[in-house]
Scaffold this motif. Structure first.
Motif, PDB file in Angstrom:
ATOM      1  N   ILE A  34       9.759  -1.149   2.373  1.00  0.00           N
ATOM      2  CA  ILE A  34       9.364  -0.823   3.753  1.00  0.00           C
ATOM      3  C   ILE A  34       8.377  -1.865   4.264  1.00  0.00           C
ATOM      4  CG2 ILE A  34       8.224   0.895   5.220  1.00  0.00           C
ATOM      5  CD1 ILE A  34       9.210   3.051   3.449  1.00  0.00           C
ATOM      6  N   MET A  35       7.494  -2.319   3.368  1.00  0.00           N
ATOM      7  CA  MET A  35       6.525  -3.325   3.808  1.00  0.00           C
ATOM      8  C   MET A  35       7.223  -4.610   4.206  1.00  0.00           C
ATOM      9  SD  MET A  35       3.124  -2.732   1.638  1.00  0.00           S
ATOM     10  CE  MET A  35       2.645  -4.341   2.121  1.00  0.00           C
ATOM     11  N   LYS A  36       8.270  -4.964   3.464  1.00  0.00           N
ATOM     12  CA  LYS A  36       9.016  -6.176   3.815  1.00  0.00           C
ATOM     13  C   LYS A  36       9.730  -5.982   5.138  1.00  0.00           C
ATOM     14  CE  LYS A  36       9.912  -8.001  -0.676  1.00  0.00           C
ATOM     15  NZ  LYS A  36      10.740  -7.513  -1.755  1.00  0.00           N
ATOM     16  N   ILE A  41       1.308  -3.119   8.673  1.00  0.00           N
ATOM     17  CA  ILE A  41       0.829  -2.067   7.776  1.00  0.00           C
ATOM     18  C   ILE A  41       0.782  -0.704   8.485  1.00  0.00           C
ATOM     19  CG2 ILE A  41      -1.102  -1.333   6.338  1.00  0.00           C
ATOM     20  CD1 ILE A  41       0.097  -3.718   5.176  1.00  0.00           C
ATOM     21  N   GLU A  42       0.290  -0.696   9.719  1.00  0.00           N
ATOM     22  CA  GLU A  42       0.186   0.579  10.430  1.00  0.00           C
ATOM     23  C   GLU A  42       1.561   1.215  10.608  1.00  0.00           C
ATOM     24  OE1 GLU A  42      -2.392   2.344  11.050  1.00  0.00           O
ATOM     25  OE2 GLU A  42      -3.588   0.775  10.103  1.00  0.00           O
ATOM     26  N   GLU A  43       2.555   0.365  10.870  1.00  0.00           N
ATOM     27  CA  GLU A  43       3.918   0.859  11.031  1.00  0.00           C
ATOM     28  C   GLU A  43       4.430   1.421   9.698  1.00  0.00           C
ATOM     29  OE1 GLU A  43       5.387   1.286  13.796  1.00  0.00           O
ATOM     30  OE2 GLU A  43       7.280   2.010  12.934  1.00  0.00           O
ATOM     31  N   LEU A  48       6.095   6.024   6.367  1.00  0.00           N
ATOM     32  CA  LEU A  48       5.927   6.863   5.184  1.00  0.00           C
ATOM     33  C   LEU A  48       5.662   8.301   5.614  1.00  0.00           C
ATOM     34  CD1 LEU A  48       3.760   4.601   2.873  1.00  0.00           C
ATOM     35  CD2 LEU A  48       6.100   5.321   2.509  1.00  0.00           C
ATOM     36  N   ASP A  49       4.827   8.436   6.645  1.00  0.00           N
ATOM     37  CA  ASP A  49       4.497   9.769   7.137  1.00  0.00           C
ATOM     38  C   ASP A  49       5.738  10.475   7.660  1.00  0.00           C
ATOM     39  OD1 ASP A  49       2.013  11.478   8.005  1.00  0.00           O
ATOM     40  OD2 ASP A  49       3.395  11.489   9.705  1.00  0.00           O
ATOM     41  N   ARG A  50       6.571   9.733   8.367  1.00  0.00           N
ATOM     42  CA  ARG A  50       7.785  10.348   8.916  1.00  0.00           C
ATOM     43  C   ARG A  50       8.749  10.773   7.827  1.00  0.00           C
ATOM     44  NH1 ARG A  50      10.578   6.804  13.344  1.00  0.00           N
ATOM     45  NH2 ARG A  50      12.406   7.562  12.228  1.00  0.00           N
ATOM     46  N   MET A  51       8.888   9.898   6.814  1.00  0.00           N
ATOM     47  CA  MET A  51       9.774  10.268   5.707  1.00  0.00           C
ATOM     48  C   MET A  51       9.251  11.519   5.031  1.00  0.00           C
ATOM     49  SD  MET A  51      10.216   6.511   4.137  1.00  0.00           S
ATOM     50  CE  MET A  51      11.412   6.833   2.905  1.00  0.00           C
ATOM     51  N   ASP A 122      -4.847  -7.814  -1.758  1.00  0.00           N
ATOM     52  CA  ASP A 122      -5.925  -7.893  -0.758  1.00  0.00           C
ATOM     53  C   ASP A 122      -5.412  -7.754   0.665  1.00  0.00           C
ATOM     54  OD1 ASP A 122      -7.582  -8.298  -2.829  1.00  0.00           O
ATOM     55  OD2 ASP A 122      -7.524 -10.485  -2.704  1.00  0.00           O
ATOM     56  N   ASN A 123      -4.196  -8.263   0.908  1.00  0.00           N
ATOM     57  CA  ASN A 123      -3.741  -8.300   2.299  1.00  0.00           C
ATOM     58  C   ASN A 123      -3.227  -6.958   2.817  1.00  0.00           C
ATOM     59  OD1 ASN A 123      -1.444  -8.137   0.872  1.00  0.00           O
ATOM     60  ND2 ASN A 123      -0.430  -9.900   1.778  1.00  0.00           N
ATOM     61  N   CYS A 124      -3.245  -5.910   1.998  1.00  0.00           N
ATOM     62  CA  CYS A 124      -2.852  -4.619   2.586  1.00  0.00           C
ATOM     63  C   CYS A 124      -3.898  -3.567   2.298  1.00  0.00           C
ATOM     64  CB  CYS A 124      -1.456  -4.177   2.187  1.00  0.00           C
ATOM     65  SG  CYS A 124      -0.989  -4.522   0.536  1.00  0.00           S
ATOM     66  N   ALA A 125      -5.126  -3.889   2.642  1.00  0.00           N
ATOM     67  CA  ALA A 125      -6.228  -2.957   2.427  1.00  0.00           C
ATOM     68  C   ALA A 125      -6.065  -1.704   3.276  1.00  0.00           C
ATOM     69  CB  ALA A 125      -7.549  -3.642   2.756  1.00  0.00           C
ATOM     70  N   ASN A 126      -5.333  -1.793   4.385  1.00  0.00           N
ATOM     71  CA  ASN A 126      -5.179  -0.626   5.251  1.00  0.00           C
ATOM     72  C   ASN A 126      -3.985   0.235   4.885  1.00  0.00           C
ATOM     73  OD1 ASN A 126      -7.388  -0.996   6.897  1.00  0.00           O
ATOM     74  ND2 ASN A 126      -6.296  -2.536   8.107  1.00  0.00           N
ATOM     75  N   LEU A 127      -3.215  -0.203   3.901  1.00  0.00           N
ATOM     76  CA  LEU A 127      -2.033   0.582   3.534  1.00  0.00           C
ATOM     77  C   LEU A 127      -2.466   1.897   2.908  1.00  0.00           C
ATOM     78  CD1 LEU A 127       1.048   0.760   3.089  1.00  0.00           C
ATOM     79  CD2 LEU A 127       0.640  -0.173   0.826  1.00  0.00           C
ATOM     80  N   ARG A 128      -1.896   2.987   3.400  1.00  0.00           N
ATOM     81  CA  ARG A 128      -2.105   4.277   2.753  1.00  0.00           C
ATOM     82  C   ARG A 128      -0.870   4.513   1.897  1.00  0.00           C
ATOM     83  NH1 ARG A 128      -5.274   3.712   6.107  1.00  0.00           N
ATOM     84  NH2 ARG A 128      -7.014   4.800   7.020  1.00  0.00           N
ATOM     85  N   TYR A 129      -1.018   4.115   0.632  1.00  0.00           N
ATOM     86  CA  TYR A 129       0.149   4.064  -0.244  1.00  0.00           C
ATOM     87  C   TYR A 129       0.817   5.433  -0.365  1.00  0.00           C
ATOM     88  CZ  TYR A 129       2.872   2.866  -4.362  1.00  0.00           C
ATOM     89  OH  TYR A 129       3.887   2.644  -5.233  1.00  0.00           O
TER      90      TYR A 129
END
Lengths: 183, 135
Positions: A34-36, A41-43, A48-51, A122-129
């Motif tokens: 999904i990240m690719k 990141i916000e998207e 993830l939330d929608r799934m 480091d580049n996805c610090a905002n990702l809520r895994y």
């Protein structure tokens, strides 16, 4: 309280299980893909939330069917059911309910099979895994006429000492509203 | 003096750590180390088929410098340049534990296989291993 923990345990014992490595690697591969695909990141968090919401609206039926817990639309009561039955049944862990009030509560947990092996770059610090979990809770409660807002406030992947999901009550959806829309 | 390098299956370096006791070696020396390890790759590729074990012991020598190698089943090579011929047993343990750490890295969904390993946690653990077995 104790009997929720027990029904969760019973449901967990009866359920089919898969190897946790398969589970965490599959989830990881999905998040990475999904990240690719979305690059933002916000998207990714939103997707993830929608799934999760789609998953949750199905899982809640299974939860009620397999445990025989009476369906309740009381916001406070949902906390224990999610923490002790939902988490146990589908993830094999239990969460703790923290600071329950009629307006909001928090679910905290430390073990999480979804994050085995994961180290956030480091580049996805905002990702809520694990944002999927928030979606699951939201989708599930929607099915029992409770609208909530749900998000991670603490995340062990980002260095906090525990995971904490905050669930905030928005509104009770009245059945009559549904009837009207059909009229 | 020990230099540890992980070489990916396409002969690209993906991780490097130097455990050097004396204060910072000159760049010239660093280049020599890389050169020696690079040279040892050919010897490693020859010897890897002569044994069943992953640990190949010393594969190449240059003056007092030995290069030991450990090849993972995925043909990722762990190379260690050192000047103490008697530490083979320690090296073996070092490689085994490094292999375990490497596995954790490649299981991370955000890590693309065969790309440089940038995880600071991995780096810290490898350096701790170096202290434990090689000093």
């Amino acid at each position: 309280m104790a009997n929720f923990a027990r029904s969760g345990e019973m449901a967990f014992l009866k359920a089919d299980k898969i190897n946790s490595e398969i589970f965490s690697l599959t989830y990881g591969a999905m998040v990475a893909q999904i990240m690719k695909d979305y690059e933002d990141i916000e998207e990714v968090n939103r997707q993830l939330d929608r799934m999760g919401q789609n998953i949750g609206s199905r899982l809640i039926d299974e939860l009620f069917a397999k445990t025989g817990i009476p369906v309740s639309s009381n916001f406070m009561e949902t906390a224990e059911v999610i923490a002790k039955v939902g988490f146990k049944m589908f993830l094999g862990i239990t969460a703790n309910v923290v600071n329950p009030t009629p307006q909001q509560y928090s679910l905290t947990f430390r073990d999480n099979p979804m994050v085995d092996f994961v180290e956030l770059p480091d580049n996805c610090a905002n990702l809520r895994y694990c944002n999927l979990l928030c979606g699951v809770i939201r989708g599930a409660l929607e099915q029992v006429q409770i609208k909530v807002e749900c998000h991670f406030v603490r995340d062990m992947l980002r260095g906090d000492e525990t995971n904490e999901i905050q669930v905030r009550f928005l509104e009770q959806v009245r059945e009559s509203a549904l009837d009207q829309s059909f009229a | 003096m020990n230099v540890f390098v992980i070489v990916g299956k396409d002969d690209n370096p993906i991780y490097q750590a130097a455990f050097i006791s004396q204060p910072k070696g000159s760049t010239e020396l660093c280049h020599l180390h890389q050169f020696l390890i690079h040279a040892a790759l050919d010897c490693t590729d020859e010897q890897v088929w002569t044994t069943n074990s992953l640990f190949l012991r010393a594969v190449d020598f240059f003056h007092e410098m030995h290069t030991s190698a450990y090849v993972t089943p995925g043909h990722c090579r762990f190379m260690m340049l050192h000047d103490q011929p008697k530490i083979e047993d320690n090296l073996k343990n070092f490689f085994l534990e490094a292999h375990e750490l490497y596995l954790k890295v490649i299981l991370n969904p955000f890590y693309e296989p065969n790309t440089p390993i940038t995880s600071p946690a991995f780096d810290a653990k490898i350096r701790a291993l170096g202290k434990k077995y090689l000093s």
